[in-house]
Design an enzyme around this catalytic site. Sequence first.
Site, PDB file in Angstrom:
ATOM      1  N   SER A   1       6.746   5.995   4.563  1.00 51.77           N
ATOM      2  CA  SER A   1       6.571   7.373   4.113  1.00 51.77           C
ATOM      3  C   SER A   1       5.830   8.159   5.179  1.00 51.77           C
ATOM      4  O   SER A   1       5.073   7.599   5.977  1.00 51.77           O
ATOM      5  CB  SER A   1       5.760   7.400   2.812  1.00 51.77           C
ATOM      6  OG  SER A   1       5.393   8.722   2.461  1.00 51.77           O
TER       7      SER A   1
ATOM      8  N   TYR B   1      -2.288   6.264  -1.958  1.00 49.93           N
ATOM      9  CA  TYR B   1      -0.918   6.119  -1.450  1.00 49.93           C
ATOM     10  C   TYR B   1      -0.919   6.092   0.067  1.00 49.93           C
ATOM     11  O   TYR B   1      -0.185   5.308   0.685  1.00 49.93           O
ATOM     12  CB  TYR B   1      -0.055   7.257  -1.974  1.00 49.93           C
ATOM     13  CG  TYR B   1       1.417   7.110  -1.646  1.00 49.93           C
ATOM     14  CD1 TYR B   1       2.138   5.991  -2.057  1.00 49.93           C
ATOM     15  CD2 TYR B   1       2.094   8.098  -0.943  1.00 49.93           C
ATOM     16  CE1 TYR B   1       3.485   5.851  -1.761  1.00 49.93           C
ATOM     17  CE2 TYR B   1       3.445   7.975  -0.654  1.00 49.93           C
ATOM     18  CZ  TYR B   1       4.134   6.856  -1.059  1.00 49.93           C
ATOM     19  OH  TYR B   1       5.481   6.721  -0.765  1.00 49.93           O
TER      20      TYR B   1
END
Length: 246
Positions: free
Chosen positions: A140, A153
């Site tokens: 990501s 995250y």
Amino acid sequence: MSAAGSSTESARRVAVITGASSGIGAAAAYALAQAGWDVVLGARRLERLQEVAEATGGRAIALDVTDQASVDNFASQIERADLLVNNAGGAKGLERFLDTDMEHWEWMYNTNVLGTVRMTKALLPKLRASGDGLIINIGSKAGLDPYENGSGYNAAKFGLKALTRVLRIEEIADGHPVRVTEIDPGRVATDFSLVRFDGDQKRADAVYADKLNLSAADIAEAIRWVASLPPHMNIDTMNIMPRDQA
């Protein structure tokens, strides 16, 4: 001929995709199947997974990457693996660091990092045996650029980036043929935010509203392209964002 290999049934190459019941995983199943791969699909939501398998001519096997027994059972049913797409992952919550929900952090680390470790360890012998195996880890932009309220995250995806790099270094050092690629998407309109916000559809929709978003199919095309390359080529990382994201 592309890395998808021979058109004969006995030589069809096998792609294993985790988190394949929706989003990028499901889109990758369609893209790879259309490119001539046999696809083996894993996810927790078996009913949705079976729908994807039926549409792609693939095989659906229940899989929870956070559960070692589930991973072992999944891997025991796979005889051949030429490509592993470690796509299972996700985020929980959007709290400031001091308001950290430890259960969220543990879920994110267990899914994004340890889930990738479990799957890769389970299938690495088969990937090595294929002669030109490939692992694609879906990272990501959060693993490149930290952002406010995203510490859990961010930490998980930074961890995924580190393990991806170390795995590639060690495969080279040990003389194994397995290639390792990381694809880092930016803003992709999927169920990602719906999961992050515990099913709050209005809040999830706001993440993508009035923005130029990537689709799951965009990332699936990148996966298909990387998998099509000849075995002497390794794409180290791909950072893919919509035009208006920097």
